[in-house]
Design an enzyme around this catalytic site. Structure first.
Site, PDB file in Angstrom:
ATOM      1  N   LYS A   1       0.808  -1.253  -0.032  1.00  0.00           N
ATOM      2  CA  LYS A   1       0.119  -0.124   0.055  1.00  0.00           C
ATOM      3  C   LYS A   1       0.854   1.274   0.087  1.00  0.00           C
ATOM      4  CE  LYS A   1      -4.418  -1.212   0.373  1.00  0.00           C
ATOM      5  NZ  LYS A   1      -4.411  -2.652   1.101  1.00  0.00           N
TER       6      LYS A   1
ATOM      7  N   SER B   1       1.324 -10.165  -0.289  1.00  0.00           N
ATOM      8  CA  SER B   1       1.280  -8.641  -0.543  1.00  0.00           C
ATOM      9  C   SER B   1       1.320  -7.872   0.801  1.00  0.00           C
ATOM     10  CB  SER B   1      -0.230  -8.361  -0.801  1.00  0.00           C
ATOM     11  OG  SER B   1      -1.032  -9.308  -0.099  1.00  0.00           O
TER      12      SER B   1
END
Ligand SMILES: *Cc1c(COP(=O)(O)O)cnc(C)c1O
Length: 332
Positions: A56, A307
């Site tokens: 992110k 991720s």
């Protein structure tokens, strides 16, 4: 692919230069155990080693760097208590930009501390996410800029830098397996990867419990789904009924989506720990889980995006303790 709802390769390449000083280029490792299982090379993109613990940061860093000087001076604001909040807090503090993350009284202290540790101010308002959103609206009216977690061109372009890194490291990749929630990650990665290599296959993976994008793809338009507790907690939340980019891009660029049960996600977390020696969160383990579940076709080299790694360590301990060292469940 020039219409305005699509983020272009040019935007992603420009993002790569802009975020270079803030992000870490994360390693790619070949997994011996998963390659043996699938019969093709299975590579792991170790993005849980990214600063702040998830990808992110890429989108947040690009969005912050694209602000005008006046916008930078006024600061940024967000509502995420999870990985986007951390990424935004870090990106803003690196750029010397004030950042306020608004959250409700119900948010656990560890999440508040996690955001503060990255350099943001935390403002606690009301007892619901809606009340926290009300505070954001007020700050935006006063001149701050809201940076959303996925449905924003610069955020998508930032996440797309991961796709460029993957193809640099594994030029012969045939399939990319990407965790899917709001779709910022998959939209950016798919835009980058398909622009470089049109025949590459993009598979999105979500959890059975509350997959808003997959439900929306099936309906043909953005829909709401009930939010349920899941091991893949970073994949929760809606895509926005007024979604501008990620729904259209996912519809156009993603070849396949699949849904995993909680047991399958647990097996992914356990495999990462016992076989790969990795501590990753449920959302980061869905690619491994999909391979273990037999859901990924083996027609060439596969890359799984791990991720994120921001897992509650007590929950992680429980999940790995329930599994045998080969990742299978003791009960099975
Ligand atoms: C946010 C997040 C995702 C999903 O990304 P989207 O852009 O919302 O699809 C996957 N994994 C982790 C660890 C995340 O934080």
């Amino acid at each position: 692919m020039n219409d305005n709802s699509m983020v272009s390769l040019n935007e992603i390449e420009a993002a790569r230069a802009r975020v270079a000083d803030t992000i870490r280029v994360t390693p790619v490792n070949l997994s011996e155990s998963l390659s043996a299982r699938l019969g093709v090379p299975v590579h792991l993109k170790l993005e849980y080693l990214q600063r702040t613990g998830s990808f992110k940061l890429r989108g947040a860093a690009n969005a912050v760097s694209r602000l005008s000087e006046a916008e930078k001076a006024a600061g940024v604001v967000g509502v995420s208590t999870g990985n986007h909040g951390r990424g935004l807090a870090y990106a803003a503090s690196r750029a010397g930009v004030r950042c306020i993350i608004c959250m409700s009284e119900l948010v656990p202290q560890v999440k508040i501390d996690g955001i503060r540790a990255q350099g943001a101010e935390v403002r606690i308002v009301g007892r619901s996410q809606d009340e926290a959103q009300g505070e954001v609206d007020k700050l935006v009216a006063e001149g701050m800029t809201m940076i959303p977690p996925f449905d924003h061109r610069d955020v998508i372009a930032g996440q797309g830098t991961l796709g460029l890194e993957i193809l640099d490291a594994v030029p012969d990749a045939a399939t990319l397996v990407v965790p899917l929630s709001g779709g910022g990650l998959i939209a950016g990665v798919a835009a980058a990867a398909k622009a470089r290599k049109p025949e590459i296959r993009i598979v999105g993976v979500s959890m059975e419990r509350g997959a808003a994008m997959v439900a929306s793809l099936r309906a043909g338009h953005p829909v709401e789904v009930e939010e349920l507790p899941t091991l893949a907690d970073s994949l929760g939340g809606g895509i926005g009924l007024d979604n501008r980019f990620t729904f259209a891009m996912t519809q156009r660029l993603v070849d396949e989506t699949l849904l995993l049960s909680e047991d399958q996600i647990a097996a992914g977390i356990a495999h990462a720990y016992w076989q790969e020696r990795q501590i990753i969160e449920g959302s980061g383990a869905v690619g491994i889980a999909a391979v273990l579940a037999g859901s990924i076709a083996a027609d060439g080299p596969v890359v799984l995006i791990l991720s994120g790694g921001n897992v509650d360590m007590k929950q992680h301990f429980e999940v790995i303790g329930r599994a045998r060292p080969d990742g299978t469940s003791k009960e099975a």
